[in-house]
Motif scaffolding. Sequence first.
Motif, short mmCIF file in Angstrom:
data_model
loop_
_atom_site.label_atom_id
_atom_site.label_comp_id
_atom_site.label_asym_id
_atom_site.label_seq_id
_atom_site.Cartn_x
_atom_site.Cartn_y
_atom_site.Cartn_z
N ALA A 6 -4.81 1.14 6.66
CA ALA A 6 -6.19 1.24 6.20
C ALA A 6 -6.41 2.69 5.80
O ALA A 6 -6.88 3.51 6.58
N GLY A 7 -5.94 3.02 4.59
CA GLY A 7 -5.96 4.40 4.13
C GLY A 7 -4.75 5.18 4.59
O GLY A 7 -4.60 6.36 4.28
N PRO B 213 0.80 -1.24 0.00
CA PRO B 213 0.00 0.00 0.00
C PRO B 213 0.82 1.28 0.00
O PRO B 213 0.32 2.34 -0.37
N ASP B 214 2.09 1.20 0.42
CA ASP B 214 2.91 2.41 0.53
C ASP B 214 3.84 2.60 -0.65
O ASP B 214 4.76 3.42 -0.60
N GLU C 27 -12.96 -6.52 7.47
CA GLU C 27 -12.50 -5.44 6.60
C GLU C 27 -11.06 -5.74 6.19
O GLU C 27 -10.18 -5.87 7.05
N PRO C 28 -10.77 -5.86 4.90
CA PRO C 28 -9.40 -6.17 4.48
C PRO C 28 -8.45 -5.00 4.73
O PRO C 28 -8.76 -3.85 4.40
N ILE C 29 -7.30 -5.30 5.32
CA ILE C 29 -6.27 -4.30 5.58
C ILE C 29 -4.91 -4.93 5.29
O ILE C 29 -4.83 -6.08 4.89
N ALA C 30 -3.86 -4.16 5.51
CA ALA C 30 -2.49 -4.67 5.45
C ALA C 30 -1.86 -4.48 6.82
O ALA C 30 -2.24 -3.58 7.57
N ALA C 31 -0.91 -5.35 7.19
CA ALA C 31 -0.30 -5.27 8.51
C ALA C 31 1.16 -5.70 8.44
O ALA C 31 1.59 -6.39 7.51
#
Length: 536
Positions: A512-513, A355-356, A460-464
């Motif tokens: 998440a955003g 995401p980044d 809720e799908p996120i990244a970690a």
Amino acid sequence: MAATPPPRSGTAAAFTDAKGCKEWLSGLPLTNIPQAQQIVLEALRAVNRGEPGGIEGLKCLELMRDKIAFLQGEQRSRYFGKSLPLSPNDQAAWAIGRSLLEEMETGYRRCLAAAAGDGEIARHAALMTQRIVRYIGAQMLFHAMVYRRFDPDLWLRLHRQFEAAERAGTADERVKDSLESEDGASSVHEAYVHVVLTQAAYLSEMTAPQIDLLEALLRMWARKVRIYVEPPAEAESGATFPLAVDLAKPIGARPLHADDRQPTHRVLDVEAVSRSIRRRLKGLQAGEEPANLGLPAEASAIDALSQLSRLHKLWCEGAPPRPPAKVPEEKSAGLGFGLPEIHFFVTGGKAFEQPDKERELTRQEKDDIATFGRITERTQQMMVSDYKFELENWGVVDEMLGAWRLLRPATASKGVAIGRVLAMRLGDAAPFFLGMVQALVQETDGRIVITVHLFPGRPEPIAARAADSRNRQGAQWVQAFRLPALERLGVPESLVVPSGIASRGRGIEIWAGGAKESTVYEILERGADFDRVTVF
């Protein structure tokens, strides 16, 4: 050294007395363990035909017992803790191991039957009975290693053997047991308790490391349990005994109301075990290390607190029967396994990207933008097809309080194991919910049924990733999910992340955003390939 050929069924044994057996075993080739097992199995069958018989036959069984235990240990990793179904080769390894255990029970039974007319072997009646009980329990546990149901007749054989030892007055006689006892000695009573408590732990819900801990604990604690024909006088009318067995029924231990007790019942006094567990639970809750509490080494590999709490409930609190299940209208459920695959389906088929970071477009994507001003659906589908993710449709057996029992289809390609994370939906247009494989049963005909425990809330799908770079293998983000708080049910917000990136008191980053760092507060679920945690 040339391999010793196995004696053919019906031919003469490879040895005629205990001395010959010892020499034969010392020359057994161990470069090929499956072959060695087959050789020993054929020799054992010859011994069970009475070649040799009497006290020499018993001595041979005792010698072979050590060798068989070694061979079984060498093969154990081929089926214990493996995803189901097993490969044909691993299934064959399990089958020959089961045959060895069955033949050992048969051998000791034959020796015990011969004791009636043989004064020398009769002196070892307690030892032979103890071995029979151990091998019946070993067969039960061997089935549990692959979550397969066993013949209920095993329970009747176990109960009858214990009852016979009671009548003969040999149930508490100490005998040598260097394989399965902490101090090298055991009894029929202790072996029987070990089997009953093992099965009362609901092995179909336990992973291989959890079963290892269970076995280690029972080697320490089985002798603490007494078995009563007549319970202590302080047991009041209307009281419930946490565990009791009915020697006339092909089942294990159950809670028993004192008013329902029959002459065939035997009540297990588990108070001493309860004290041992409670003392260690108190220490673990205070942050003490398992080793400092006298727990076996196996306790350090898993969440010992949750496992001891579970065992105390099942053994010492008279756990109530589970509510009846119902058959829902839904006949099938779509399942996806593993966080990467689940993330793909929950996002509607979107490939996961860091995401980044800006990803460089492929040539086809650049051509699409140059020609159409956008990336076409055809190109997106072509890229998605590279992931080869596919939902499997499992049959719905029944449902009970948020837990679903599902039947693995014959066309399924993925293996299953206790503690694996999954996503489940009922119907093509229904939303996905996260859950885990809570229990696993392999029917005698090979059918596999899993029990799925669903987590509350829509994911809720996120990244970690771990916040501390020293606690992560790289800076890469991985697929994860956030589950909402359900205040009316008292359920806190939680994260579902891959195993190894979340530890109590340590930081974890989620995207998440945008990136946000939190601290792990509590581990709610520790699965085989995931953790469900709360943060603050």
